[in-house]
Write a protein that holds these residues in place. Structure first.
Motif, PDB file in Angstrom:
ATOM      1  N   SER A 124       6.463   4.045 -11.211  1.00 58.14           N
ATOM      2  CA  SER A 124       6.396   2.585 -11.218  1.00 58.14           C
ATOM      3  C   SER A 124       4.956   2.107 -11.389  1.00 58.14           C
ATOM      4  O   SER A 124       4.002   2.849 -11.109  1.00 58.14           O
ATOM      5  CB  SER A 124       6.955   2.042  -9.902  1.00 58.14           C
ATOM      6  OG  SER A 124       6.067   2.354  -8.826  1.00 58.14           O
ATOM      7  N   SER A 126       3.445   0.214  -9.459  1.00 51.68           N
ATOM      8  CA  SER A 126       2.851   0.302  -8.130  1.00 51.68           C
ATOM      9  C   SER A 126       2.323   1.704  -7.851  1.00 51.68           C
ATOM     10  O   SER A 126       1.255   1.874  -7.249  1.00 51.68           O
ATOM     11  CB  SER A 126       3.886  -0.089  -7.065  1.00 51.68           C
ATOM     12  OG  SER A 126       3.379   0.136  -5.766  1.00 51.68           O
ATOM     13  N   SER A 166       7.742   8.084  -5.516  1.00 55.53           N
ATOM     14  CA  SER A 166       8.868   7.937  -6.437  1.00 55.53           C
ATOM     15  C   SER A 166      10.193   8.358  -5.821  1.00 55.53           C
ATOM     16  O   SER A 166      11.255   7.824  -6.184  1.00 55.53           O
ATOM     17  CB  SER A 166       8.606   8.743  -7.714  1.00 55.53           C
ATOM     18  OG  SER A 166       7.434   8.293  -8.371  1.00 55.53           O
ATOM     19  N   ASP A 188       8.945   7.515 -15.425  1.00 60.41           N
ATOM     20  CA  ASP A 188       9.648   7.130 -14.196  1.00 60.41           C
ATOM     21  C   ASP A 188       8.725   6.870 -13.006  1.00 60.41           C
ATOM     22  O   ASP A 188       9.178   6.826 -11.868  1.00 60.41           O
ATOM     23  CB  ASP A 188      10.704   8.172 -13.822  1.00 60.41           C
ATOM     24  CG  ASP A 188      10.126   9.566 -13.650  1.00 60.41           C
ATOM     25  OD1 ASP A 188       8.929   9.741 -13.933  1.00 60.41           O
ATOM     26  OD2 ASP A 188      10.872  10.467 -13.235  1.00 60.41           O
TER      27      ASP A 188
END
Length: 276
Positions: free
Chosen positions: A176, A178, A13, A174
């Motif tokens: 993703s 992925s 992240s 926050d």
């Protein structure tokens, strides 16, 4: 080692690594004058990505990730790495008690030595319930719940006096898609490394843990295994911890894995969870 998914989340992240980043380990992390050994040392895990590092529980990969999280330009800043790790540990609920209805220890996110903290060492301190809540949030893609032991309270006639429903502690927003996929993939691949789960006949994602106890010279360990089932629709997180297995060589999570398997064999049919 069950903490390593927090470090993976922070690294992905904050841009220290990405899903395709390949880190080549030597088996011992020696930056900054450290000599942090991977559990396979003197062997190594070679060149691996983050999901493979979760699969292999590679100390070197996560130490390197924490080092990169701690860089400001080319300058190593310990506080920067600690803050990044603490940010995501907090999002996973590890800064707070779970509100379970029994006495519960106060959690502590490490505030020193980010390299050590990245693999769950340093001065982290959590209960099994707190770690189980964190892994349940991984399994369900980001909902951190308060925990309860209660379903309902009835009077002597069976009338419901109070019902207990899941209460959301916080929502992780926050990370993703992925990042979630890489966490899940690594934990699912970790199961493939352990043959004792083959007869469960249900999809499973999990993570091993092997913690040294002080003084380290005595060779005493706390070993654990945590898993979520089934992968495609998580219903249960089960966390097994064995304190000082009664064997000569304690440093193997196999003992916890075998207990996990036996509990799951009884629990899953009872809950109506079958092969998926």
């Amino acid at each position: 080692s069950t903490f390593k998914m927090v470090t993976a989340s922070a690294g992905l992240s904050e841009g220290a690594i990405d899903p395709g980043t390949v880190i080549t380990g030597t088996g011992i992390f020696e930056r900054l004058g450290l000599k942090l050994k991977c559990w396979v040392y003197p062997r190594n895990h070679g060149s691996i990505t983050v999901s493979q590092a979760i699969r292999d529980s590679c100390n070197y990969f996560f130490a390197e990730t924490a080092y990169r999280l701690s860089l400001s330009g080319d300058t190593y800043q310990e506080e920067k790495g600690l803050n990044a790790i603490a940010k995501y540990a907090t999002e996973f609920g590890l800064a707070d008690k779970t509100n379970i209805e029994i006495p519960e220890g106060t959690p502590k996110i490490a505030d020193e030595f980010p390299i050590d903290a990245s693999i769950g060492q340093s001065n982290h301190s959590y209960t099994t319930a707190q770690l189980a809540r964190y892994v349940s949030a991984i399994a369900n893609n980001g909902t951190v719940y308060d925990l309860t032991l209660l379903n309902k309270v009835t009077d002597s006639n069976g009338n419901i006096v109070q019902s207990y429903e899941p209460q959301v502690h916080n929502q992780i927003t926050d990370l993703s898609p992925s990042t979630w996929q890489n966490l899940h993939s690594g934990m699912e691949m970790a199961i493939g490394e352990h043959d004792q789960f083959n007869d469960l006949q249900v999809s499973l994602a999990g993570k091993t843990g092997t913690a040294q106890k002080h003084p380290r010279s005595e060779g005493k360990y706390l070993v654990s295994f945590i898993g979520a089932v089934p992968i495609n629709d998580p219903q249960v997180v089960l966390y097994v911890v064995v304190d000082e297995p009664n064997v000569a060589d304690q440093a193997h999570s196999t003992y916890a894995q075998e207990i996990f398997r036996k509990i799951a064999m009884e629990m899953l049919p009872y809950m109506g969870i079958y092969q998926t």
